[in-house]
Design a protein around this motif. Structure first.
Motif, PDB file in Angstrom:
ATOM      1  N   SER A 277      15.677 -28.400  -3.143  1.00  0.00           N
ATOM      2  CA  SER A 277      14.410 -28.801  -2.449  1.00  0.00           C
ATOM      3  C   SER A 277      13.579 -28.074  -1.981  1.00  0.00           C
ATOM      4  CB  SER A 277      15.054 -30.147  -1.842  1.00  0.00           C
ATOM      5  OG  SER A 277      15.608 -30.087  -0.912  1.00  0.00           O
ATOM      6  N   LEU A 278      12.562 -28.500  -1.479  1.00  0.00           N
ATOM      7  CA  LEU A 278      11.420 -27.312  -0.853  1.00  0.00           C
ATOM      8  C   LEU A 278      11.473 -27.684   0.472  1.00  0.00           C
ATOM      9  CD1 LEU A 278       8.659 -27.721  -3.012  1.00  0.00           C
ATOM     10  CD2 LEU A 278      10.025 -26.311  -3.082  1.00  0.00           C
ATOM     11  N   SER A 279      11.964 -26.845   1.671  1.00  0.00           N
ATOM     12  CA  SER A 279      12.072 -26.887   2.466  1.00  0.00           C
ATOM     13  C   SER A 279      11.385 -27.198   3.307  1.00  0.00           C
ATOM     14  CB  SER A 279      13.107 -26.020   3.168  1.00  0.00           C
ATOM     15  OG  SER A 279      12.903 -25.078   3.298  1.00  0.00           O
ATOM     16  N   PRO A 280      10.338 -27.819   4.460  1.00  0.00           N
ATOM     17  CA  PRO A 280       9.183 -28.075   4.987  1.00  0.00           C
ATOM     18  C   PRO A 280       9.080 -26.861   5.763  1.00  0.00           C
ATOM     19  CG  PRO A 280      11.286 -29.387   7.050  1.00  0.00           C
ATOM     20  CD  PRO A 280      11.725 -29.334   5.201  1.00  0.00           C
ATOM     21  N   ASP A 281       9.606 -25.947   6.312  1.00  0.00           N
ATOM     22  CA  ASP A 281       9.813 -25.110   7.264  1.00  0.00           C
ATOM     23  C   ASP A 281       9.590 -23.880   6.290  1.00  0.00           C
ATOM     24  OD1 ASP A 281      12.015 -25.477   7.414  1.00  0.00           O
ATOM     25  OD2 ASP A 281      12.391 -24.377   9.292  1.00  0.00           O
ATOM     26  N   GLY A 282      10.115 -23.395   5.682  1.00  0.00           N
ATOM     27  CA  GLY A 282       9.763 -22.190   4.304  1.00  0.00           C
ATOM     28  C   GLY A 282      11.072 -21.945   5.433  1.00  0.00           C
ATOM     29  N   SER A 283      12.607 -22.146   5.487  1.00  0.00           N
ATOM     30  CA  SER A 283      13.242 -21.639   5.270  1.00  0.00           C
ATOM     31  C   SER A 283      13.818 -21.663   4.054  1.00  0.00           C
ATOM     32  CB  SER A 283      14.067 -22.126   7.040  1.00  0.00           C
ATOM     33  OG  SER A 283      14.199 -23.015   6.684  1.00  0.00           O
ATOM     34  N   GLY A 284      15.189 -20.967   4.276  1.00  0.00           N
ATOM     35  CA  GLY A 284      16.839 -21.086   3.061  1.00  0.00           C
ATOM     36  C   GLY A 284      16.071 -20.071   2.295  1.00  0.00           C
ATOM     37  N   ILE A 285      16.523 -20.175   0.674  1.00  0.00           N
ATOM     38  CA  ILE A 285      16.758 -19.661  -0.019  1.00  0.00           C
ATOM     39  C   ILE A 285      14.939 -18.858  -0.943  1.00  0.00           C
ATOM     40  CG2 ILE A 285      16.946 -18.783  -2.593  1.00  0.00           C
ATOM     41  CD1 ILE A 285      19.465 -20.543  -2.324  1.00  0.00           C
ATOM     42  N   PRO A 286      14.505 -18.102  -0.217  1.00  0.00           N
ATOM     43  CA  PRO A 286      13.372 -17.229  -0.974  1.00  0.00           C
ATOM     44  C   PRO A 286      12.723 -17.646  -2.231  1.00  0.00           C
ATOM     45  CG  PRO A 286      14.414 -15.667  -0.444  1.00  0.00           C
ATOM     46  CD  PRO A 286      15.608 -16.739   0.619  1.00  0.00           C
ATOM     47  N   PHE A 287      11.697 -18.705  -2.823  1.00  0.00           N
ATOM     48  CA  PHE A 287      11.402 -18.672  -4.029  1.00  0.00           C
ATOM     49  C   PHE A 287       9.611 -17.812  -4.374  1.00  0.00           C
ATOM     50  CE2 PHE A 287       9.998 -21.956  -7.436  1.00  0.00           C
ATOM     51  CZ  PHE A 287      10.596 -21.001  -8.533  1.00  0.00           C
ATOM     52  N   ASP A 288       9.757 -17.219  -5.108  1.00  0.00           N
ATOM     53  CA  ASP A 288       8.410 -16.639  -4.936  1.00  0.00           C
ATOM     54  C   ASP A 288       7.547 -17.446  -6.500  1.00  0.00           C
ATOM     55  OD1 ASP A 288       8.075 -14.892  -3.185  1.00  0.00           O
ATOM     56  OD2 ASP A 288       9.626 -13.330  -4.012  1.00  0.00           O
ATOM     57  N   ILE A 289       6.545 -18.240  -6.988  1.00  0.00           N
ATOM     58  CA  ILE A 289       6.650 -19.337  -7.515  1.00  0.00           C
ATOM     59  C   ILE A 289       5.073 -18.588  -8.270  1.00  0.00           C
ATOM     60  CG2 ILE A 289       4.980 -20.969  -8.070  1.00  0.00           C
ATOM     61  CD1 ILE A 289       5.719 -21.925  -5.595  1.00  0.00           C
ATOM     62  N   ARG A 290       5.443 -18.428  -9.197  1.00  0.00           N
ATOM     63  CA  ARG A 290       4.532 -16.949 -10.181  1.00  0.00           C
ATOM     64  C   ARG A 290       3.981 -18.290 -11.323  1.00  0.00           C
ATOM     65  NH1 ARG A 290       5.668 -15.156 -14.673  1.00  0.00           N
ATOM     66  NH2 ARG A 290       7.775 -15.339 -14.804  1.00  0.00           N
ATOM     67  N   VAL A 291       4.304 -19.542 -11.480  1.00  0.00           N
ATOM     68  CA  VAL A 291       3.466 -20.882 -12.641  1.00  0.00           C
ATOM     69  C   VAL A 291       4.198 -21.812 -11.649  1.00  0.00           C
ATOM     70  CG1 VAL A 291       2.951 -21.618 -14.824  1.00  0.00           C
ATOM     71  CG2 VAL A 291       4.302 -18.907 -14.980  1.00  0.00           C
ATOM     72  N   GLY A 296       4.339 -34.025 -15.266  1.00  0.00           N
ATOM     73  CA  GLY A 296       3.851 -35.848 -15.169  1.00  0.00           C
ATOM     74  C   GLY A 296       4.949 -36.123 -13.936  1.00  0.00           C
ATOM     75  N   SER A 297       5.965 -36.171 -14.250  1.00  0.00           N
ATOM     76  CA  SER A 297       7.005 -37.222 -13.314  1.00  0.00           C
ATOM     77  C   SER A 297       7.529 -35.445 -12.697  1.00  0.00           C
ATOM     78  CB  SER A 297       8.408 -37.574 -14.442  1.00  0.00           C
ATOM     79  OG  SER A 297       8.855 -36.101 -14.909  1.00  0.00           O
ATOM     80  N   HIS A 298       7.069 -34.113 -12.423  1.00  0.00           N
ATOM     81  CA  HIS A 298       7.456 -33.979 -12.044  1.00  0.00           C
ATOM     82  C   HIS A 298       7.023 -32.618 -12.097  1.00  0.00           C
ATOM     83  CE1 HIS A 298       9.996 -32.727 -14.929  1.00  0.00           C
ATOM     84  NE2 HIS A 298       9.896 -31.918 -14.838  1.00  0.00           N
ATOM     85  N   LEU A 299       6.815 -31.388 -11.096  1.00  0.00           N
ATOM     86  CA  LEU A 299       6.310 -29.838 -11.553  1.00  0.00           C
ATOM     87  C   LEU A 299       7.468 -28.992 -11.484  1.00  0.00           C
ATOM     88  CD1 LEU A 299       3.958 -29.657  -7.854  1.00  0.00           C
ATOM     89  CD2 LEU A 299       3.669 -30.953 -10.138  1.00  0.00           C
ATOM     90  N   LEU A 300       6.964 -28.222 -12.213  1.00  0.00           N
ATOM     91  CA  LEU A 300       7.939 -27.322 -13.144  1.00  0.00           C
ATOM     92  C   LEU A 300       6.491 -25.728 -12.556  1.00  0.00           C
ATOM     93  CD1 LEU A 300      10.290 -26.897 -14.444  1.00  0.00           C
ATOM     94  CD2 LEU A 300       8.927 -26.130 -16.580  1.00  0.00           C
ATOM     95  N   LEU A 301       7.797 -25.752 -11.578  1.00  0.00           N
ATOM     96  CA  LEU A 301       7.643 -24.445 -10.761  1.00  0.00           C
ATOM     97  C   LEU A 301       8.978 -23.141 -11.939  1.00  0.00           C
ATOM     98  CD1 LEU A 301       7.963 -25.132  -7.462  1.00  0.00           C
ATOM     99  CD2 LEU A 301       6.006 -25.824  -8.827  1.00  0.00           C
ATOM    100  N   THR A 302       8.519 -21.658 -11.728  1.00  0.00           N
ATOM    101  CA  THR A 302       8.745 -20.600 -12.155  1.00  0.00           C
ATOM    102  C   THR A 302       8.451 -19.376 -11.832  1.00  0.00           C
ATOM    103  OG1 THR A 302       8.097 -22.147 -14.495  1.00  0.00           O
ATOM    104  CG2 THR A 302       8.976 -19.652 -14.587  1.00  0.00           C
ATOM    105  N   GLY A 303       9.847 -18.972 -11.152  1.00  0.00           N
ATOM    106  CA  GLY A 303       9.098 -18.184 -10.239  1.00  0.00           C
ATOM    107  C   GLY A 303      10.508 -17.361 -10.391  1.00  0.00           C
ATOM    108  N   SER A 304      10.350 -16.411  -9.207  1.00  0.00           N
ATOM    109  CA  SER A 304      12.133 -15.993  -9.069  1.00  0.00           C
ATOM    110  C   SER A 304      12.358 -16.008  -8.065  1.00  0.00           C
ATOM    111  CB  SER A 304      11.488 -14.334  -9.052  1.00  0.00           C
ATOM    112  OG  SER A 304      10.679 -13.871  -8.378  1.00  0.00           O
ATOM    113  N   ILE A 305      13.981 -16.098  -7.697  1.00  0.00           N
ATOM    114  CA  ILE A 305      15.073 -16.122  -6.351  1.00  0.00           C
ATOM    115  C   ILE A 305      15.596 -14.230  -6.208  1.00  0.00           C
ATOM    116  CG2 ILE A 305      16.940 -16.639  -5.390  1.00  0.00           C
ATOM    117  CD1 ILE A 305      16.734 -19.148  -7.250  1.00  0.00           C
ATOM    118  N   ASP A 306      14.917 -13.348  -5.631  1.00  0.00           N
ATOM    119  CA  ASP A 306      16.066 -12.385  -5.126  1.00  0.00           C
ATOM    120  C   ASP A 306      15.547 -11.259  -6.639  1.00  0.00           C
ATOM    121  OD1 ASP A 306      17.031 -10.500  -3.857  1.00  0.00           O
ATOM    122  OD2 ASP A 306      18.969 -10.908  -4.455  1.00  0.00           O
ATOM    123  N   GLY A 307      14.488 -11.348  -6.799  1.00  0.00           N
ATOM    124  CA  GLY A 307      14.096 -10.760  -7.968  1.00  0.00           C
ATOM    125  C   GLY A 307      14.062 -10.672  -9.370  1.00  0.00           C
TER     126      GLY A 307
END
Ligand SMILES: Nc1ncnc2c1ncn2[C@@H]1O[C@H](COP(=O)(O)OP(=O)(O)O)[C@@H](O)[C@H]1O
Ligand SMILES: [Mg+2]
Lengths: 347, 283
Positions: A277-291, A296-307
């Motif tokens: 889940s998205l942390s409110p303060d940006g802490s935790g595992i960093p995830f770079d969103i690309r798309v 509808g029922s949810h957002l699908l985020l594609t990106g990268s974690i640690d490259g």
């Protein structure tokens, strides 16, 4: 009692090993789905259970009787073929009635049972037609009705709903499940569609490359995949696998730290997109969103974690944009650790 | 793109039309014309002479008898052999090749080969004599032993022409997906039931072709009969030959030819009707 025991069954076609020591027990009245990608040996295994193919080694036991060397008709089962095998020279009625005719059933009984099976599969209005005049989906339903009409103790189905359109498939699935449960039919159901397997089966056997990778309830298979393949095959989006370094029982990704099993240095974090889940303060595992894809029922985020590429599911109202870096919080009890070398989950 | 010129298809089939016309239609019309003309106009005289001949009813009876015995036997034999051949895993091509060797032998040569076996001084008599079963040469092919002669002709025809039925049926069997038989087996059909309820109905188009071909050829049977029995066993085509060559009466010979054609056409029509597969029953 019609339980099925598949005992170390091996099948070789020439030098090619289509099945490597497959073992599986299906309890009386149980519904087991064989789930796996195309070419993994599902049809071959089903045909061996039916007796249409001879195993290279191993045994098949049905209802306590070793049927390994019995002719198909003596095994007391019914089957739905992947390519239907509906007899072209018989009407739909005679197709559905075929098994009952072979049992020399009375005409009134034949009529009653055929009509029941036909009603269940919604093919009553085609009973006096020939299969050539039917669509693929209709023929497939004739094949299912033919198998149900004999009220078998054991039912083998090879992708029986693959040719129906989505809505009808959903409806047939529900009805099939209800009917088979009520009749207490022991069922092996081959499919490559994971939602079908999840929805129908008491237990799922996930096959890959001629082996069963994991057998378990739909929930078990989903939550605790036994191999990287199972994690990646089940669930939508598939499980993410992130290579991490595990030292002294802790894996660090960005400023997040997760407890990890220190059995091996090369391990991967298996993380389901909906378990982060998205942390409110940006802490935790960093995830770079690309798309960002709104589903509808949810957002699908594609990106990268640690490259390393990853897919994450976020609530539909989350305020995120492509190009943004967000932080993910993860429940350590809901992640799977995979040994990079063997591809198996670390228990 | 210019419109496709419409004369090309016609130009392409023109050579075969010319060929058929010159070598088939013209002689056919001539033969029919010849059979219906005597002296100076239309006449049934040739047919009257044909029907009035001593050998005529015998030839009709023999030809039908041969056809009615040989063709069903060939179909049954070929069905049995085809079923066995398609079940073979290894050596199937070799077996098929051996079984079809008689096809490559001309019918006259086949008749002579069987004559060498069955004549008074033939191999059969030598063998029976050597075994002490007969005292001296026995005439199997004479007028006094019509049933032995008939049996010998049937045997030779079976040996010579069963393979053509076999080849057609094997090709037909290979067109039937094995799933149909497998499904029947799963639902409890024993081998014989599977054969009767699944294989045979699905093989109907091939059976039809084989039957038409074999029946038409059986009505034209000649060389084998002639080699083995001469005129001891008159058949229609043999009578045509006799009238043409020995009696030099082309009109009566033509009448025989037209009669054989009419019988063949009638048989073909019967097969087309009785063994038709309705389009909706095709796989
Ligand atoms: N009769 C056969 N001869 C040789 N190879 C076969 C035969 N049947 C299946 N195979 C091979 O075995 C593997 C498994 O096939 P199959 O059981 O049909 O897979 P699935 O049903 O899971 O798609 C495939 O690689 C296939 O090519
Ligand atoms: Mg398959």
């Amino acid at each position: 009692m019609a339980d099925i025991v598949i005992d170390r069954v091996v099948k070789e076609f020439g030098t090619f090993r289509a099945l490597q020591e497959v073992s599986l027990t299906v309890n009386d009245g149980e519904f087991v789905a064989l789930l796996g990608p195309s070419g993994c040996g599902k049809t071959t295994l089903l045909r061996i259970i039916a007796g249409l193919e001879t195993q290279t080694s191993g045994r098949i036991v049905i209802g306590g009787q070793d049927v390994s060397n019995l002719a198909p008709r003596k095994r007391g089962l019914a089957m739905v073929f992947q390519n239907y095998a509906v007899f072209p020279h018989m009407t739909v009625f005679e197709n559905v009635a075929f098994g009952l005719r072979m049992q020399k059933a009375q005409q009134t009984e034949v009529k009653r049972k055929v009509e029941r099976a036909a009603a269940l599969l919604h093919i009553e209005s085609y009973l006096d037609r020939y299969p050539a005049k039917l669509s693929g989906g209709q023929r497939q339903r004739v094949a299912v009705a033919r198998a149900l009409a004999v009220e078998p103790a054991v039912l083998l189905m090879d992708e029986p709903l693959s040719n129906l359109d989505a809505l009808l498939r959903l409806e047939m699935r529900t009805e099939l499940k209800a009917v088979l449960r009520e009749a207490g039919t022991t069922t092996i159901y081959v499919t490559h569609d994971q939602t079908e397997a999840m929805g129908l089966a008491d237990r799922i056997a996930v096959m890959y490359g001629g082996k069963i990778d994991q057998i378990g309830s739909p929930l078990e298979i989903y939550a605790t995949p036994a191999t990287r393949f199972v994690g990646g095959f089940i669930g939508s989006p598939p499980m993410n696998f992130i290579k991490v370094q595990c030292s002294q029982g802790t894996a660090r990704i960005g400023d997040a730290a997760l407890p990890c099993p220190a059995t091996s240095k090369d391990i991967e974090l298996g993380l389901r997109g909906e378990d982060a889940s998205l942390s409110p303060d940006g802490s935790g595992i960093p995830f770079d969103i690309r798309v960002v894809e709104p589903m509808g029922s949810h957002l699908l985020l594609t990106g990268s974690i640690d490259g390393q590429s990853a897919r994450i599911v976020a609530p539909p109202i989350a305020k995120v944009n492509a190009g943004q870096r967000v932080g993910l919080t993860v429940d350590p009890t809901r992640v799977t650790w995979i040994d990079s070398i063997t591809g198996r989950a670390i228990a | 793109m210019p419109a496709r010129t419409s004369w090309i298809p016609y130009a392409l089939i023109a050579p075969s039309v010319v060929f058929l016309g010159a070598l088939f239609l013209v002689p056919l019309v001539q033969t029919i014309w010849l059979s219906f003309s005597a002296g100076d106009g239309f006449s049934l005289e040739n047919y009257q002479r044909m029907a009035g001949d001593l050998n005529f009813s015998l030839a009709v009876r023999n030809t039908f008898l041969l056809t009615l015995v040989v063709v069903p036997l060939q179909v049954v034999l070929a069905l049995a052999m085809a079923t066995m051949v398609t079940k073979l895993d290894k050596g199937r091509d070799l077996v098929l090749w051996v079984l079809t060797i008689p096809l490559g032998i001309s019918d006259l040569a086949a008749g002579l080969a069987w004559l060498a076996l069955l004549q008074n001084t033939g191999y059969l008599n030598s063998a029976l004599y050597a075994l002490g079963l007969i005292q001296g040469p026995v005439g199997w092919l004479s007028q006094e032993t019509p049933w032995a002669l008939f049996f010998a002709i049937v045997l030779a025809e079976l040996w010579r022409a069963t393979a053509i039925v076999l080849v057609i049926l094997i090709a037909g069997l290979q067109l039937i997906p094995k799933e149909f038989s497998e499904a029947a087996e799963i639902f409890g059909a024993k081998p014989w039931t599977r054969f009767m309820r699944i294989t045979l109905p699905l093989l109907k188009p091939s059976l039809q072709s084989a039957l038409i071909l074999r029946t038409v050829l059986a009505f034209e049977v000649f060389a084998v009969v002639y080699a083995l029995g001469g005129r001891n066993f008159p058949v229609l085509a043999g009578e045509a030959y006799v009238w043409q060559n020995d009696n030099q009466n082309y009109g009566v010979a033509a009448a025989y030819a037209v009669l054989i054609m009419a019988i063949s056409l009638a048989a073909t029509a019967v097969y087309l009707r009785v063994l038709r597969t309705r389009p909706e029953q095709l796989p």
